[in-house]
Design a protein around this motif. Structure first.
Motif, PDB file in Angstrom:
ATOM      1  N   SER A 229       0.828  -1.257  -0.072  1.00 25.01           N
ATOM      2  CA  SER A 229       0.038  -0.020  -0.076  1.00 25.01           C
ATOM      3  C   SER A 229       0.759   1.249   0.108  1.00 25.01           C
ATOM      4  O   SER A 229       0.428   2.392  -0.161  1.00 25.01           O
ATOM      5  N   GLY A 230       2.221   1.287   0.224  1.00 26.34           N
ATOM      6  CA  GLY A 230       3.032   2.253   0.402  1.00 26.34           C
ATOM      7  C   GLY A 230       2.875   3.038   1.773  1.00 26.34           C
ATOM      8  O   GLY A 230       3.314   4.230   1.852  1.00 26.34           O
ATOM      9  N   ARG A 231       2.206   2.450   2.759  1.00 26.92           N
ATOM     10  CA  ARG A 231       2.018   3.306   3.971  1.00 26.92           C
ATOM     11  C   ARG A 231       2.919   2.822   4.937  1.00 26.92           C
ATOM     12  O   ARG A 231       3.478   1.739   4.979  1.00 26.92           O
ATOM     13  N   SER A 232       3.311   4.035   5.698  1.00 29.72           N
ATOM     14  CA  SER A 232       4.364   3.695   6.736  1.00 29.72           C
ATOM     15  C   SER A 232       3.643   3.555   8.216  1.00 29.72           C
ATOM     16  O   SER A 232       2.419   3.701   8.127  1.00 29.72           O
ATOM     17  N   GLN A 233       4.258   2.970   9.047  1.00 29.08           N
ATOM     18  CA  GLN A 233       3.511   2.907  10.308  1.00 29.08           C
ATOM     19  C   GLN A 233       2.873   4.177  10.730  1.00 29.08           C
ATOM     20  O   GLN A 233       1.918   3.970  11.644  1.00 29.08           O
ATOM     21  N   GLU A 234       3.560   5.210  10.697  1.00 26.67           N
ATOM     22  CA  GLU A 234       2.527   6.311  11.065  1.00 26.67           C
ATOM     23  C   GLU A 234       1.390   6.581  10.336  1.00 26.67           C
ATOM     24  O   GLU A 234       0.624   7.176  11.087  1.00 26.67           O
TER      25      GLU A 234
END
Length: 649
Positions: A229-234
């Protein structure tokens, strides 16, 4: 009246020349309406870019064999963020395994579902045209919070509710012409496999049980979580289906197993009675039914996160098929465990690796080789939502529109692009479908009227197409195939029908066309090629799906009725065409709140007005019917009507 006759002639002609598509030019309202009605696809200035340079056009010498087209196929891979050549695994060069996430069966399916499964039905058909042996698996989530809530509301057993809506879903898919998948596993049939998967995830250090009997996945333990998804944990927060729970190590940790609640279906497990979380079913069913690596995983774009991201994490954590990011492989014997902080640091490094990391992951390290997702459905340019009151089920739509008209509307936009559902767009789909089917019926009548010469022309056209010889039918089909090879560019494939349909109109209605020496030959080729393209897109009335998929345990291949095979391609029968045309006429009357008797009465009154030279009244009747979606057609055989776009008087 004279303008009506002219427009009627143009209405029959339908395709228009390219200059009408010039967005910079100004046209009269009449010409703009004609352009909107006539075009069989979006204009070139709003249509997707034509086939990419990497996808070569078919050889001018004729139609290549289906297998020869395989190297030219490209699919957009969500993991790689780009289109890529599609190639099966080297060890299985003729086999493709495709898994598409199915529905949660607690209600009737909506138009968003229609878009997903029509898109992947076309991919399924096209892969089979390329002579791949395709295993197409589509699951049913038959136990879920929403199912339990709806069953409680109805006073119904949850599994009985889901079983009922599985049958309703099958009816909707058959109406839309979607072929049955090879296998349709249900979540409740794979509970033991899910428990086994969860146990392996825990053993590999990626899951943990908490007080009360719930089990969660530790997202920080798996470096690279978020790269699909290209999402970081933040960016990650608890999703819609995940309640924030203080027992979690991290808010984004998701449920693998849910402890039983009073009155809910539950199963025995090492952690007590309970039921699986939403994401675990797909990981377990794919491994059990298909193996540890598959070629294509599909679904709507809304599933990229959290569902597919979590599914990827589970499968990697359970199988140990990919690197963990620490320099060592994650196998069953890979005993060391990352600390929570080490996992977070490694994970950030991998997610920030960008396209390079994604491309590396897509090259074979993950359990899915190509992630394929279709775009969203908007309703009148707003997100479809029950709260907005713009939510439509397939059943509701089909009360007013033919299912093939809905399918035409769906394939008129490339599957990755957002699609805007409007009543006008559906009317356009219905209108275009009517025009194409009527043209094919007119060709059938002309070839039949020609007797033995017409039948000889048909036989010659078939022989030329099957042999791969250069001919009008192979030229059209080659262009449509080139469009589909370029990431299933269905609007471009549809646009290829414009030229042969215009030619058909000329050959049937103009003096020059009727005198053309090769008239019957061209009609036969156009008829055959159009039928082939329609069959590729699932728009041929003779290619509707029949039968049901095999059971999850049987593993047999579902019927491939409707898949294009050149040696068997044939135009739709007059009965099939006539049946759809009659239904399109009936539904046009339904939408207009009219009856056949009323329309015939108006036609008779108009004829009387014309006989009395009261052309103002005749025009008034014609315009009034047009405003209700009924177009008057004056022909040498008399006056009739056909459905049309609702117009403003």
């Amino acid at each position: 009246e004279m303008s009506a006759l002219v427009l009627g002639r143009l209405e029959r002609c339908r395709p228009v020349a390219a200059p009408f598509c010039d967005p910079a030019r100004k046209y009269s309202p009449a010409l703009r309406r004609l352009h909107q009605t006539a075009n069989l696809s979006q204009c070139s200035h709003v249509k997707l870019q034509a086939s990419a340079p990497a996808v070569e056009q078919a050889s001018a010498g004729g139609l290549p064999a289906p297998e020869a087209l395989r190297p030219r196929m490209q699919l957009y891979n969500t993991m790689a963020r780009s289109k890529q050549p599609f190639t099966p695994r080297p060890e299985h060069p003729d086999k493709v395994q495709m898994y598409v996430c199915g529905v949660t069966v607690y209600d009737y399916s909506h138009i968003g579902h229609a878009r997903v499964y029509v898109a992947f039905d076309i991919l399924y058909r096209f892969l089979q045209y390329l002579r791949y042996n395709v295993q197409y698996v589509r699951n049913f989530t038959d136990i879920d919070d929403k199912i339990i809530a709806r069953a409680t509301q109805n006073g119904e057993d949850p599994l009985a509710l889901s079983s009922r809506f599985i049958q309703e879903f099958h009816q909707d898919m058959a109406a839309l012409g979607c072929l049955p998948p090879s296998v349709e596993p249900k979540a409740t049939d794979f509970i033991p496999q899910m428990i086994s998967t969860i146990q392996r995830i825990i053993a590999n250090g990626h899951g943990y049980a908490v007080e009360g009997g719930d089990v969660f996945f530790d997202v920080m333990s798996l470096p690279g979580y978020g790269r699909l998804s290209g999402r970081s944990q933040e960016d990650n927060r608890a999703g819609e289906r995940v309640d924030v729970d203080g027992r979690k190590r991290h808010p984004a940790d998701f449920a693998l197993w849910k402890a039983a609640k009073p009155g809910e279906p539950s199963w025995e497990s090492p952690w007590g009675r309970g039921r699986p979380g939403w994401h675990i079913e797909c990981s377990s069913m794919i491994e059990d039914v298909m193996g540890q690596v598959i070629d294509i995983h599909g679904g709507g774009r809304d599933l990229v996160f959290p569902h597919h991201e979590n599914e990827l994490a589970q499968s990697l954590a359970a199988s140990g098929a990919a690197g963990c990011g620490c320099g060592g492989a994650v196998h069953a014997h890979h005993q060391h465990a990352h600390t929570h902080e080490q996992g977070q640091e490694l994970q950030q490094q991998q997610v920030q690796g960008g396209a390079g990391s994604a491309a590396a992951a897509a090259s074979g390290g993950d359990f899915v080789r190509y992630w394929v997702h279709n775009g969203f459905v908007n309703v009148d340019s707003e997100k479809m939502s029950k709260s907005l009151g713009n939510f439509f089920t397939i059943r509701e739509v089909l009360r007013q529109y033919h299912p093939l008209a809905l399918r035409w509307f769906l394939v008129s936009t490339q599957y990755r692009q957002p699609i805007n559902y409007t009543q006008r767009a559906l009317e356009e789909g219905s209108d275009r479908l009517y025009y194409v089917y009527q043209a094919l019926l007119d060709v059938e009548a002309a070839l039949q009227a020609a007797g033995p010469q017409g039948q000889a022309a048909r036989a010659a056209a078939r022989t030329a197409l099957v042999s791969g010889a250069a001919c009008p039918s192979s030229s059209l089909l080659s262009s449509a195939l080139s469009a589909l090879l370029d990431d299933l560019n269905t609007p471009s494939a549809i646009s290829e029908l414009s030229a042969p349909l215009k030619s058909i109109n000329d050959l049937l209605t103009t003096k020059a066309g009727k005198k053309q020496p090769d008239r019957l030959t061209l009609l036969a080729h156009h008829e055959l090629a159009i039928a082939a393209v329609l069959q590729l897109l699932g728009l041929n009335p003779a290619s509707s799906a029949t039968g049901t998929a095999s059971s999850a345990t049987g593993g047999s291949t579902a019927s491939t009725s409707g898949v294009l095979t050149l040696s068997e391609v044939a135009p739709p029968s007059p009965e099939a065409l006539g049946g759809v045309l009659a239904e399109l006429r009936r539904l046009a009357l339904v939408r207009g709140g009219l009856s056949e008797e009323y329309v015939q009465g108006q036609i008779a009154e108009r004829a009387a007005a014309r006989a009395a030279k009261d052309f103002a009244r005749a025009d008034e009747i014609r315009v009034g019917l047009a405003a209700q979606g009924v177009l008057i057609m004056d022909t040498p055989q008399g006056t009739t009507w056909r459905p049309g776009m609702v117009s403003t008087p």
